[in-house]
Design a protein around this motif. Structure first.
Motif, PDB file in Angstrom:
ATOM      1  N   PRO A 219      -3.939  -2.540  -1.581  1.00 15.49           N
ATOM      2  CA  PRO A 219      -5.242  -2.326  -0.942  1.00 15.49           C
ATOM      3  C   PRO A 219      -5.530  -0.860  -0.678  1.00 15.49           C
ATOM      4  O   PRO A 219      -5.842  -0.462   0.444  1.00 15.49           O
ATOM      5  CB  PRO A 219      -5.122  -3.112   0.359  1.00 15.49           C
ATOM      6  N   ILE A 220      -5.389  -0.066  -1.686  1.00 19.14           N
ATOM      7  CA  ILE A 220      -5.707   1.351  -1.587  1.00 19.14           C
ATOM      8  C   ILE A 220      -6.237   1.764  -2.938  1.00 19.14           C
ATOM      9  O   ILE A 220      -5.756   1.291  -3.967  1.00 19.14           O
ATOM     10  CB  ILE A 220      -4.455   2.173  -1.215  1.00 19.14           C
ATOM     11  N   ARG A 221      -7.237   2.606  -2.935  1.00 24.02           N
ATOM     12  CA  ARG A 221      -7.826   3.006  -4.199  1.00 24.02           C
ATOM     13  C   ARG A 221      -6.928   4.014  -4.901  1.00 24.02           C
ATOM     14  O   ARG A 221      -6.641   5.071  -4.356  1.00 24.02           O
ATOM     15  CB  ARG A 221      -9.193   3.636  -3.968  1.00 24.02           C
TER      16      ARG A 221
ATOM     17  N   VAL B 151      -8.300  -3.782  -7.591  1.00 26.08           N
ATOM     18  CA  VAL B 151      -8.741  -5.087  -7.098  1.00 26.08           C
ATOM     19  C   VAL B 151      -8.214  -5.246  -5.683  1.00 26.08           C
ATOM     20  O   VAL B 151      -7.003  -5.276  -5.460  1.00 26.08           O
ATOM     21  CB  VAL B 151      -8.212  -6.231  -7.978  1.00 26.08           C
TER      22      VAL B 151
ATOM     23  N   LEU C  16      -8.013  -7.573  -2.695  1.00 26.58           N
ATOM     24  CA  LEU C  16      -8.201  -8.970  -2.313  1.00 26.58           C
ATOM     25  C   LEU C  16      -8.786  -9.114  -0.922  1.00 26.58           C
ATOM     26  O   LEU C  16      -9.657  -9.949  -0.684  1.00 26.58           O
ATOM     27  CB  LEU C  16      -6.864  -9.713  -2.400  1.00 26.58           C
ATOM     28  N   VAL C  17      -8.296  -8.301  -0.005  1.00 25.25           N
ATOM     29  CA  VAL C  17      -8.789  -8.386   1.365  1.00 25.25           C
ATOM     30  C   VAL C  17     -10.283  -8.098   1.397  1.00 25.25           C
ATOM     31  O   VAL C  17     -11.063  -8.806   2.035  1.00 25.25           O
ATOM     32  CB  VAL C  17      -8.038  -7.400   2.284  1.00 25.25           C
TER      33      VAL C  17
ATOM     34  N   PHE D  53      -3.407  -4.069  -7.331  1.00 23.83           N
ATOM     35  CA  PHE D  53      -3.714  -5.012  -6.257  1.00 23.83           C
ATOM     36  C   PHE D  53      -3.354  -4.471  -4.876  1.00 23.83           C
ATOM     37  O   PHE D  53      -3.588  -5.142  -3.875  1.00 23.83           O
ATOM     38  CB  PHE D  53      -2.989  -6.344  -6.492  1.00 23.83           C
TER      39      PHE D  53
ATOM     40  N   GLU E  84       0.809  -1.212   0.000  1.00 23.63           N
ATOM     41  CA  GLU E  84       0.000   0.000   0.000  1.00 23.63           C
ATOM     42  C   GLU E  84       0.846   1.268   0.000  1.00 23.63           C
ATOM     43  O   GLU E  84       0.616   2.188  -0.778  1.00 23.63           O
ATOM     44  CB  GLU E  84      -0.896  -0.028   1.246  1.00 23.63           C
TER      45      GLU E  84
END
Lengths: 217, 217
Positions: B173-175, B187, B189-190, B171, B150
DNA sequence: GATTTATAGTGAAAAAAATCACAAAAAAAC
DNA sequence: GTTTTTTTGTGATTTTTTTCACTATAAATC
């Protein structure tokens, strides 16, 4: 209260967690919208729908907000999850650090040929597929990940259902059908890439900034 | 002609490819709907919208259908794709076999510390992040995958944009925000796992069978 | 070759989702 | 302490998406 809205609430919660660990205390609908990729109005509307309120001109207190969302969506206690399939994807997920932070623990992996794997320090152990049922039943595990080739996916699903798994994220590039007994989230990695490629090849990038995200900006 | 519909068309194409390799020649809206996870009406409506037609009582000829879809969506020639981030996810994607079939080739991976990796037989080589720009420009690569933590994601995105990458699957986990210049498909995953967990923990499995898929059944 | 049947095709209706437009209220500024 | 500003909250409206209900037609059956 629709499915999409629920999924957005999850995203809000997720984003708030992150912002919280970054030290933020207060947030405006604006900021949250931006973090999640929706409009500010949408955020407020969603909150309104679920009876969440903030302070006029003061925004929202992040910890109170998380609290409310937890109350609403069920505080997620530590969830134990199993993976079936010790290939590339399965292995990556086994080692992936990002789950722990969100209270998700990968407790075991199952493969047809577990002899390929020898357990290393601090790693998830890989067991034979036959052991899945007993393991899952004994530990009352409800969530599983499918990371096997397309050809094996349906069969693996049947195994998992028989073992009592209730929720599945499926990475095999084939749509598995959920039921009243089991929720399935199909994630097709190839398709995610193809979607992007399509938009680029056809010069549609002007048309959209993001995919799957339905916001302005 | 909306975004969702386009994404569905891609799914149809994907499913048809699979069915084709499995030896199917003909298909009904029913079957296709089932394979993709929508209703038969939706399939027909989508086709109708794009001027695709089949044969009354005869369904659709799969190869003709693929042909039409290709014409409509741009035949996907072999697409070269780079990955940034040689961690768990990046490595898994490098080795993943599923891309090739769909005309996607992972040509290189870039990492801050490429010395960790030594190229093995038949594997994608890992290079230093600094080489990204030259490589991408030289080979006119337009598509990239972000598979870094991230914290590094935004910076990597900037690198990729500077190099001329136009489409990204992220991938981390941050937009990441797309722009007119670059399409981004985030995307998380978490979140995919959390979504399933949420539905199970709250006993909403009766409410839905599948997530993100908006069909009956 | 008439009749039945299964399936495509599609305008109209309904449902769902998102946005707008503006009121309410708290904080800040003056 | 009055005015301005900023931000939330939400009913109404609009837009989008999906489903319905039906027609058309090709194949199959009798």
């Amino acid at each position: 209260m629709n499915k999409k809205c629920i999924i957005r609430l999850l995203r809000y919660k997720n984003a708030l967690h992150r912002l919280n660990t970054l030290g933020f205390v207060k947030i405006f609908s604006d900021n949250l919208a931006d973090a999640v990729g929706v409009t500010a109005t949408q955020v407020r509307k969603d909150f309104s729908l679920f009876g969440i309120s903030g302070n006029k001109r003061g925004g929202y207190q992040i910890d109170a907000l998380i609290e409310k969302l937890n109350g609403l969506m069920g505080k997620d206690e530590l969830q134990e999850v199993v993976i079936v399939g010790g290939g590339n994807i399965g292995t990556a997920l086994m080692k992936y650090k990002g789950f722990e932070k969100e209270g998700i623990k990968i407790v075991a992996c199952f493969d047809i040929d577990p002899s390929k794997y020898q357990k290393k320090e601090k790693e998830v152990s890989v067991m034979a597929l036959e052991e899945l049922k007993d393991f899952v039943k004994a530990r009352k595990i409800k969530i599983g990940i499918i990371a096997v080739p397309e050809i094996a996916a349906q069969q693996v699903l049947d195994h998992m259902l028989a073992a009592g798994i209730k929720g599945i994220v499926n990475f095999a590039p084939i749509r598995l059908r959920g039921s009243a007994d089991c929720v399935i989230n199909n994630v097709n990695l190839v398709l995610e890439l193809e979607t992007v490629i399509y938009f680029i090849v056809n010069g549609l990038n002007k048309m959209i900034g993001e995919i799957h995200e339905d916001q302005k900006s």
